[in-house]
Design a protein around this motif. Structure first.
Motif, PDB file in Angstrom:
ATOM      1  N   ALA A 142     -12.671  -2.927   2.828  1.00 21.91           N
ATOM      2  CA  ALA A 142     -11.792  -3.476   3.416  1.00 21.91           C
ATOM      3  C   ALA A 142     -12.824  -3.241   4.489  1.00 21.91           C
ATOM      4  CB  ALA A 142     -10.386  -3.518   3.533  1.00 21.91           C
ATOM      5  N   VAL A 143     -12.965  -4.494   5.767  1.00 20.49           N
ATOM      6  CA  VAL A 143     -13.465  -3.751   7.339  1.00 20.49           C
ATOM      7  C   VAL A 143     -12.777  -3.736   7.861  1.00 20.49           C
ATOM      8  CG1 VAL A 143     -15.977  -3.633   6.326  1.00 20.49           C
ATOM      9  CG2 VAL A 143     -14.986  -5.628   6.996  1.00 20.49           C
ATOM     10  N   GLY A 144     -11.795  -4.323   8.000  1.00 16.46           N
ATOM     11  CA  GLY A 144     -10.596  -5.088   9.484  1.00 16.46           C
ATOM     12  C   GLY A 144      -9.809  -5.692   8.487  1.00 16.46           C
ATOM     13  N   ARG A 145      -9.051  -5.563   9.240  1.00 14.48           N
ATOM     14  CA  ARG A 145      -7.285  -7.020   9.495  1.00 14.48           C
ATOM     15  C   ARG A 145      -7.485  -7.997  10.130  1.00 14.48           C
ATOM     16  NH1 ARG A 145      -1.556  -5.564   9.191  1.00 14.48           N
ATOM     17  NH2 ARG A 145      -1.769  -5.417  12.337  1.00 14.48           N
ATOM     18  N   ILE A 146      -8.013  -9.654   9.348  1.00 19.50           N
ATOM     19  CA  ILE A 146      -7.499 -11.074  10.275  1.00 19.50           C
ATOM     20  C   ILE A 146      -7.230 -11.052  10.556  1.00 19.50           C
ATOM     21  CG2 ILE A 146      -9.049 -13.064  10.093  1.00 19.50           C
ATOM     22  CD1 ILE A 146     -10.318 -11.952   7.854  1.00 19.50           C
ATOM     23  N   SER A 147      -5.718 -11.561   9.548  1.00 22.22           N
ATOM     24  CA  SER A 147      -4.378 -11.851  10.427  1.00 22.22           C
ATOM     25  C   SER A 147      -3.311 -10.867   9.533  1.00 22.22           C
ATOM     26  CB  SER A 147      -4.408 -13.746   9.504  1.00 22.22           C
ATOM     27  OG  SER A 147      -4.528 -13.628   8.645  1.00 22.22           O
ATOM     28  N   ALA A 148      -1.899 -10.873  10.423  1.00 21.72           N
ATOM     29  CA  ALA A 148      -1.408 -10.240   9.429  1.00 21.72           C
ATOM     30  C   ALA A 148       0.292 -11.255   9.839  1.00 21.72           C
ATOM     31  CB  ALA A 148      -0.307  -9.190  10.716  1.00 21.72           C
ATOM     32  N   SER A 149       0.375 -10.643   7.856  1.00 20.75           N
ATOM     33  CA  SER A 149       1.322 -11.873   7.723  1.00 20.75           C
ATOM     34  C   SER A 149       2.961 -11.837   8.667  1.00 20.75           C
ATOM     35  CB  SER A 149       2.327 -11.359   6.259  1.00 20.75           C
ATOM     36  OG  SER A 149       2.344 -10.133   6.401  1.00 20.75           O
ATOM     37  N   GLY A 150       3.247 -10.470   9.614  1.00 20.11           N
ATOM     38  CA  GLY A 150       4.940  -9.958   9.930  1.00 20.11           C
ATOM     39  C   GLY A 150       5.328  -9.364   8.973  1.00 20.11           C
ATOM     40  N   ASN A 151       5.008  -9.082   8.216  1.00 19.11           N
ATOM     41  CA  ASN A 151       5.501  -8.425   6.925  1.00 19.11           C
ATOM     42  C   ASN A 151       5.271  -6.678   7.818  1.00 19.11           C
ATOM     43  OD1 ASN A 151       6.405 -10.580   5.733  1.00 19.11           O
ATOM     44  ND2 ASN A 151       4.581 -10.103   3.785  1.00 19.11           N
ATOM     45  N   CYS A 152       6.381  -6.183   6.708  1.00 18.99           N
ATOM     46  CA  CYS A 152       5.984  -4.205   7.131  1.00 18.99           C
ATOM     47  C   CYS A 152       6.172  -3.698   6.216  1.00 18.99           C
ATOM     48  CB  CYS A 152       7.241  -3.932   8.031  1.00 18.99           C
ATOM     49  SG  CYS A 152       7.268  -4.514   9.502  1.00 18.99           S
ATOM     50  N   THR A 153       5.754  -2.822   5.637  1.00 19.86           N
ATOM     51  CA  THR A 153       5.037  -1.321   4.994  1.00 19.86           C
ATOM     52  C   THR A 153       5.788  -0.459   4.771  1.00 19.86           C
ATOM     53  OG1 THR A 153       3.245  -2.245   4.317  1.00 19.86           O
ATOM     54  CG2 THR A 153       3.435  -0.405   3.562  1.00 19.86           C
ATOM     55  N   ILE A 154       6.574   0.113   4.483  1.00 20.42           N
ATOM     56  CA  ILE A 154       8.156   1.350   4.639  1.00 20.42           C
ATOM     57  C   ILE A 154       7.639   1.591   3.369  1.00 20.42           C
ATOM     58  CG2 ILE A 154      10.594   1.946   4.881  1.00 20.42           C
ATOM     59  CD1 ILE A 154      11.433  -1.260   5.770  1.00 20.42           C
ATOM     60  N   ARG A 155       7.444   3.678   3.053  1.00 15.75           N
ATOM     61  CA  ARG A 155       7.010   4.114   2.274  1.00 15.75           C
ATOM     62  C   ARG A 155       8.786   5.220   2.556  1.00 15.75           C
ATOM     63  NH1 ARG A 155       2.226   5.069   4.712  1.00 15.75           N
ATOM     64  NH2 ARG A 155       0.801   3.209   3.785  1.00 15.75           N
TER      65      ARG A 155
ATOM     66  N   PRO B 220       1.052  -1.228  -0.194  1.00 11.30           N
ATOM     67  CA  PRO B 220      -0.104  -0.075  -0.242  1.00 11.30           C
ATOM     68  C   PRO B 220       1.159   1.164   0.089  1.00 11.30           C
ATOM     69  CG  PRO B 220      -0.128  -0.967   2.039  1.00 11.30           C
ATOM     70  CD  PRO B 220       1.092  -2.109   1.183  1.00 11.30           C
ATOM     71  N   PHE B 221       1.227   1.605  -1.000  1.00 11.01           N
ATOM     72  CA  PHE B 221       1.313   3.412  -0.732  1.00 11.01           C
ATOM     73  C   PHE B 221       0.282   4.204   0.400  1.00 11.01           C
ATOM     74  CE2 PHE B 221       1.738   2.176  -4.886  1.00 11.01           C
ATOM     75  CZ  PHE B 221       3.891   2.536  -4.947  1.00 11.01           C
ATOM     76  N   LEU B 222      -0.745   4.137   0.972  1.00  7.08           N
ATOM     77  CA  LEU B 222      -1.758   4.918   1.221  1.00  7.08           C
ATOM     78  C   LEU B 222      -1.876   4.868   2.304  1.00  7.08           C
ATOM     79  CD1 LEU B 222      -2.789   6.958  -1.910  1.00  7.08           C
ATOM     80  CD2 LEU B 222      -1.304   7.312  -0.624  1.00  7.08           C
ATOM     81  N   GLN B 223      -2.450   3.470   2.066  1.00  6.29           N
ATOM     82  CA  GLN B 223      -3.712   2.993   3.808  1.00  6.29           C
ATOM     83  C   GLN B 223      -2.853   2.631   4.620  1.00  6.29           C
ATOM     84  OE1 GLN B 223      -6.828   2.774   4.526  1.00  6.29           O
ATOM     85  NE2 GLN B 223      -6.081   1.505   5.921  1.00  6.29           N
ATOM     86  N   ASP B 224      -2.876   3.106   5.761  1.00  4.22           N
ATOM     87  CA  ASP B 224      -1.772   2.721   6.858  1.00  4.22           C
ATOM     88  C   ASP B 224      -2.276   1.350   7.427  1.00  4.22           C
ATOM     89  OD1 ASP B 224       0.455   4.295   6.519  1.00  4.22           O
ATOM     90  OD2 ASP B 224      -0.480   5.739   7.982  1.00  4.22           O
ATOM     91  N   GLY B 225      -1.301   0.605   8.281  1.00  7.47           N
ATOM     92  CA  GLY B 225      -1.732  -0.960   9.362  1.00  7.47           C
ATOM     93  C   GLY B 225      -2.409  -1.545   8.252  1.00  7.47           C
ATOM     94  N   VAL B 226      -1.801  -2.349   7.835  1.00  9.46           N
ATOM     95  CA  VAL B 226      -1.725  -3.201   6.364  1.00  9.46           C
ATOM     96  C   VAL B 226      -0.423  -3.561   5.401  1.00  9.46           C
ATOM     97  CG1 VAL B 226      -3.371  -2.671   3.943  1.00  9.46           C
ATOM     98  CG2 VAL B 226      -3.521  -4.178   5.000  1.00  9.46           C
ATOM     99  N   ALA B 227       0.026  -4.450   5.534  1.00 10.17           N
ATOM    100  CA  ALA B 227       1.314  -5.047   4.320  1.00 10.17           C
ATOM    101  C   ALA B 227       1.178  -6.234   3.142  1.00 10.17           C
ATOM    102  CB  ALA B 227       2.485  -5.735   5.401  1.00 10.17           C
ATOM    103  N   GLU B 228       1.659  -6.333   2.694  1.00  9.90           N
ATOM    104  CA  GLU B 228       1.837  -7.029   1.883  1.00  9.90           C
ATOM    105  C   GLU B 228       1.516  -8.973   2.545  1.00  9.90           C
ATOM    106  OE1 GLU B 228       4.349  -8.782  -2.015  1.00  9.90           O
ATOM    107  OE2 GLU B 228       4.057  -7.046  -1.703  1.00  9.90           O
ATOM    108  N   GLY B 229       0.627  -9.572   2.076  1.00 10.28           N
ATOM    109  CA  GLY B 229       0.380 -10.550   2.719  1.00 10.28           C
ATOM    110  C   GLY B 229      -0.920 -11.075   3.887  1.00 10.28           C
ATOM    111  N   ASP B 230      -1.386  -9.846   4.447  1.00 16.56           N
ATOM    112  CA  ASP B 230      -1.987  -9.507   5.067  1.00 16.56           C
ATOM    113  C   ASP B 230      -3.571 -10.022   4.575  1.00 16.56           C
ATOM    114  OD1 ASP B 230      -0.256  -8.134   6.908  1.00 16.56           O
ATOM    115  OD2 ASP B 230      -0.857  -6.644   7.077  1.00 16.56           O
TER     116      ASP B 230
END
Length: 169
Positions: free
Chosen positions: A68-81, A44-54
Motif C-alpha cells: 500500500a502506498v496511500g489511501r485513495i478514498s475512505a469508506s466512512g467506516n471506523c476501526t476500533i480495537r 486491520p489489527f496493526l495498521q492505523d489510518g485505514v478501515a474496511e471498505g477503504d
C-alpha cells in the motif's frame, strides 16, 4: 463467463510500537479494482489510518507483493480495537466483547487466542455516540482497553451519551 473478483493481499508497512507487537507489516485481504488499486476487505489489527471498505493504491514489488502506498478514498467506516482485560469480568473472551457490541451490528476479527484483541469495524452509519459511550464505560469499569485505529470526522463529532468530561482523564 462472469467477471471474477480477484482477492489479493495488500501489505502495509509501519513503525512497530514500543511494548506492542514486533511486526512492522500487516497484510489485509482486498478486492482488486484496477492494476494498482484495491478495496480493503478486512479490519486491520496493526495498521492505523485505514478501515474496511477503504480504497488504497498499491505498488507491486519484484516478489509479487502488493504494498500500500496511500489511501485513495475512505469508506466512512471506523476501526476500533478492543482488548478484554484478563482481570475484568469478560476475562480474555473475544466472544464477550462481540456480545457487548452486537446491538450496534459491528463486524470484527480476533487477532489470536494468545492475544484476544478484537478489531471491530464500525460502519459509517453506525450509532457512533452509543459505541463511544460503551467503549468509555467498559474501559472505566475495567472490562477492556481500547484504541481507535481509524476514525472519521463523523466519529469525532458524535457526542458520547456519557458525560464527555469523564472521558478526559
Amino acid at each position: 463467463m462472469g467477471s471474477s473478483v480477484e482477492q489479493i493481499k495488500v501489505w502495509f508497512r509501519f513503525v512497530p510500537r514500543e511494548g506492542w507487537f514486533p511486526q512492522d507489516t500487516e497484510g489485509l485481504w482486498a478486492t482488486r479494482l484496477s492494476a494498482d488499486t484495491a478495496q480493503v476487505q478486512g479490519v486491520p489489527f496493526l495498521q492505523d489510518g485505514v478501515a474496511e471498505g477503504d480504497v488504497v493504491r498499491f505498488q507491486t514489488d519484484t516478489d509479487g507483493l502488493h504494498w500500500a502506498v496511500g489511501r485513495i478514498s475512505a469508506s466512512g467506516n471506523c476501526t476500533i480495537r478492543v482488548v478484554p482485560a484478563p482481570s475484568g469480568p469478560l476475562r480474555r473472551s473475544p466472544q464477550a466483547v462481540h456480545q457487548r457490541f452486537a446491538r450496534f451490528g459491528l463486524g470484527g476479527e480476533v487477532f489470536s487466542e494468545e492475544f484476544p484483541m478484537v478489531a471491530l469495524n464500525a460502519p459509517a452509519d453506525a450509532d457512533f455516540s452509543g459505541i463511544k459511550a460503551l467503549l468509555a464505560r467498559g474501559q472505566e469499569d475495567g472490562w477492556w482497553h481500547y484504541e481507535l485505529g481509524c476514525v472519521t470526522d463523523e466519529w469525532r463529532n458524535a457526542r458520547s451519551s456519557a458525560s464527555s468530561a469523564a472521558a478526559d482523564h
